[in-house]
Design a protein around this motif. Structure first.
Motif, PDB file in Angstrom:
ATOM      1  N   THR A 240      38.505  25.504  33.377  1.00 36.13           N
ATOM      2  CA  THR A 240      38.745  25.561  31.881  1.00 36.13           C
ATOM      3  C   THR A 240      39.840  24.205  31.513  1.00 36.13           C
TER       4      THR A 240
ATOM      5  N   GLU B 154      35.707  31.727  37.821  1.00 32.22           N
ATOM      6  CA  GLU B 154      35.455  30.321  37.224  1.00 32.22           C
ATOM      7  C   GLU B 154      34.004  30.376  36.401  1.00 32.22           C
TER       8      GLU B 154
ATOM      9  N   ASP C  36      41.430  41.237  34.286  1.00 33.50           N
ATOM     10  CA  ASP C  36      42.131  41.850  35.216  1.00 33.50           C
ATOM     11  C   ASP C  36      43.604  42.093  35.060  1.00 33.50           C
TER      12      ASP C  36
ATOM     13  N   ALA D  58      36.055  35.049  31.628  1.00 35.61           N
ATOM     14  CA  ALA D  58      37.409  35.952  31.369  1.00 35.61           C
ATOM     15  C   ALA D  58      37.779  36.745  32.429  1.00 35.61           C
TER      16      ALA D  58
ATOM     17  N   GLY E  40      39.709  36.512  35.302  1.00 31.07           N
ATOM     18  CA  GLY E  40      41.124  36.824  35.492  1.00 31.07           C
ATOM     19  C   GLY E  40      41.876  37.804  34.601  1.00 31.07           C
TER      20      GLY E  40
ATOM     21  N   LYS F  25      36.270  42.592  42.553  1.00 32.41           N
ATOM     22  CA  LYS F  25      35.718  41.542  41.634  1.00 32.41           C
ATOM     23  C   LYS F  25      34.089  41.911  41.735  1.00 32.41           C
TER      24      LYS F  25
ATOM     25  N   ASN G  22      47.851  35.108  41.636  1.00 39.06           N
ATOM     26  CA  ASN G  22      46.766  35.975  41.052  1.00 39.06           C
ATOM     27  C   ASN G  22      47.448  36.520  39.894  1.00 39.06           C
TER      28      ASN G  22
HETATM   29  P1  ATP Z   1      38.016  31.965  31.319  1.00 37.38           P
HETATM   30  O1  ATP Z   1      36.862  32.422  30.863  1.00 37.38           O
HETATM   31  O2  ATP Z   1      39.188  32.566  30.525  1.00 37.38           O
HETATM   32  O3  ATP Z   1      38.269  30.409  31.197  1.00 37.38           O
HETATM   33  P2  ATP Z   1      37.215  31.896  33.868  1.00 37.38           P
HETATM   34  O4  ATP Z   1      36.091  33.103  34.101  1.00 37.38           O
HETATM   35  O5  ATP Z   1      36.431  30.602  33.790  1.00 37.38           O
HETATM   36  O6  ATP Z   1      38.046  32.170  32.839  1.00 37.38           O
HETATM   37  P3  ATP Z   1      38.507  32.919  36.180  1.00 37.38           P
HETATM   38  O7  ATP Z   1      37.643  33.426  37.098  1.00 37.38           O
HETATM   39  O8  ATP Z   1      39.279  34.190  35.276  1.00 37.38           O
HETATM   40  O9  ATP Z   1      37.990  31.844  35.282  1.00 37.38           O
HETATM   41  O10 ATP Z   1      39.704  32.353  36.631  1.00 37.38           O
HETATM   42  C1  ATP Z   1      39.702  31.292  37.787  1.00 37.38           C
HETATM   43  C2  ATP Z   1      40.839  30.839  38.395  1.00 37.38           C
HETATM   44  O11 ATP Z   1      42.039  31.765  38.304  1.00 37.38           O
HETATM   45  C3  ATP Z   1      40.489  30.658  39.822  1.00 37.38           C
HETATM   46  O12 ATP Z   1      41.010  29.388  40.307  1.00 37.38           O
HETATM   47  C4  ATP Z   1      41.114  31.905  40.372  1.00 37.38           C
HETATM   48  O13 ATP Z   1      41.859  31.436  41.828  1.00 37.38           O
HETATM   49  C5  ATP Z   1      42.510  32.032  39.689  1.00 37.38           C
HETATM   50  N1  ATP Z   1      42.811  33.554  39.474  1.00 37.38           N
HETATM   51  C6  ATP Z   1      43.946  33.947  39.519  1.00 37.38           C
HETATM   52  N2  ATP Z   1      43.887  35.459  39.408  1.00 37.38           N
HETATM   53  C7  ATP Z   1      42.617  35.875  39.364  1.00 37.38           C
HETATM   54  C8  ATP Z   1      41.788  37.023  39.221  1.00 37.38           C
HETATM   55  N3  ATP Z   1      42.257  38.158  39.264  1.00 37.38           N
HETATM   56  N4  ATP Z   1      40.355  36.850  39.108  1.00 37.38           N
HETATM   57  C9  ATP Z   1      40.061  35.759  39.151  1.00 37.38           C
HETATM   58  N5  ATP Z   1      40.572  34.478  39.257  1.00 37.38           N
HETATM   59  C10 ATP Z   1      41.989  34.537  39.396  1.00 37.38           C
END
Ligand code: ATP
Length: 324
Positions: free
Chosen positions: A208, A127, A136, A131, A133, A122, A97
């Motif tokens: 991503t 995904e 956080d 953004a 992750g 959350k 994480n």
């Molecule tokens: P970005 O817009 O930066 O590309 P995203 O919104 O597409 O991000 P996130 O949900 O931020 O994607 O991250 C996805 C991946 O990161 C998942 O595989 C998840 O397991 C991992 N991850 C690690 N820590 C976190 C967190 N705190 N919140 C969400 N996902 C996390």
């Protein structure tokens, strides 16, 4: 005092589609020494990829916008170590994480002997290209800076954040900004008008890394005119802005998931001034001038899609408060 524990505003349509552990909520924490943080999501108003670097990262030029959809984080000092818990069952609770890694980095940099318990509720879709992750991660960095009185200013926090993720510096700064480099070179934009956005997250996620791996710079077609877009934001020309929305990653993600194109068209049919995929997708949003129009569209789309969010743009990326 703003109640940072309010998890839902009445204008938000929001249905969680993930498995949540209902026994865990931020209400379990009630101590004035705790720190309560709201870490806000972002959308891209534009996204251009202008080069590929030797370290495999891409050079970007994009306009990022904080939005009023947040994860709630509670930090509590413990005797030692890093403990992380969350309401999402399949989210990592260890170094997998990014929020855990943020605490680890701070503990190492400042040689902190005590530990921290992190609880993350959350709300930001996983995904989704919003953004979540990174938000956080930014929230934990900024929160621990306060909890442990580290005295870092935003510039120092952003430098630490960059080593954890390219979007972290923007999440720390928040508001509206032109982001260059890997996303870490930020120029704030004075956006004149707030906007209503209707965000829809389809049921699938997009990696991503996978999207960037498939990108061939030579094949990029239409690119955004970021200079013009900054002018539109500064002068409040929302119709022009909505017409200028371009994200070059749509050319990669849409052929993988044609539903995104259909969703963009649906938003336009339902009165949005313009629609775009955020980041590498799959979240798509439409810009609305007023709440009533956005609300009508939200009602229609929430019959068909589970994750529909009616949210406003905002000027900050993080809110922090002691207590709880
Ligand atoms: P970005 O817009 O930066 O590309 P995203 O919104 O597409 O991000 P996130 O949900 O931020 O994607 O991250 C996805 C991946 O990161 C998942 O595989 C998840 O397991 C991992 N991850 C690690 N820590 C976190 C967190 N705190 N919140 C969400 N996902 C996390």
């Amino acid at each position: 005092m703003v109640d940072l524990l309010t998890t839902q505003l009445d204008y938000r349509y929001y249905h969680q589609n993930w498995t949540t552990d209902k026994t865990k909520t931020t209400k379990d924490f009630n101590d004035m020494d705790n720190i309560c943080i709201r870490a806000y999501a972002k959308v891209n108003l534009t996204l251009d990829v202008v080069g590929k670097r030797a370290d495999d990262y891409h050079d970007l030029e994009m306009i990022m916008q904080s939005v009023d959809l947040w994860d709630q984080i509670i930090l509590r000092e413990i005797h030692s170590g890093i403990e992380l818990d969350t309401n999402i069952e399949d989210l990592p609770r260890d170094e997998g994480n990014i929020a855990w890694r943020a605490a680890q980095l701070i503990k190492k940099e400042f040689d902190i002997a005590t530990g921290v318990h992190i609880f993350i509720q959350k709300n930001i879709p996983l995904e989704g290209g919003m953004a979540g992750g990174s938000a956080d991660c930014a929230g934990v960095l900024a929160g621990l800076n306060q909890l442990w009185n580290l005295g870092m200013d935003e510039k120092e926090l952003r430098a630490l954040g960059k080593s954890l993720g390219a979007d972290v510096p923007f999440c720390l700064m928040g508001g509206t900004a032109l982001a260059q480099g890997i996303g870490d070179i930020l120029t704030p934009i004075e956006s004149k008008e707030d906007m209503w956005l209707l965000v829809v997250k389809p049921q699938f996620g997009v990696s991503t890394r996978d999207v960037y791996n498939r990108l061939n710079l030579k094949n990029i077609g239409k690119r955004p005119d970021n200079k013009r877009m900054v002018e539109y934001l500064e002068s409040g020309r929302i119709e022009d802005l909505a017409r200028g929305l371009v994200n070059v990653l749509e050319e990669i993600t849409i052929p993988m998931h044609p539903e995104i194109s259909q969703l963009k068209a649906e938003l336009i049919e339902l009165g949005s001034l313009g629609s775009l995929m955020s980041g590498s997708g799959p979240s798509v949003y439409g810009i609305y001038k007023d709440h009533a129009a956005a609300n009508r569209a939200a009602k229609a789309l929430s019959k068909k899609y589970k994750q529909v969010y009616l949210i406003k743009t905002r000027e900050k990326g993080i809110d922090i408060e002691f207590g709880y």
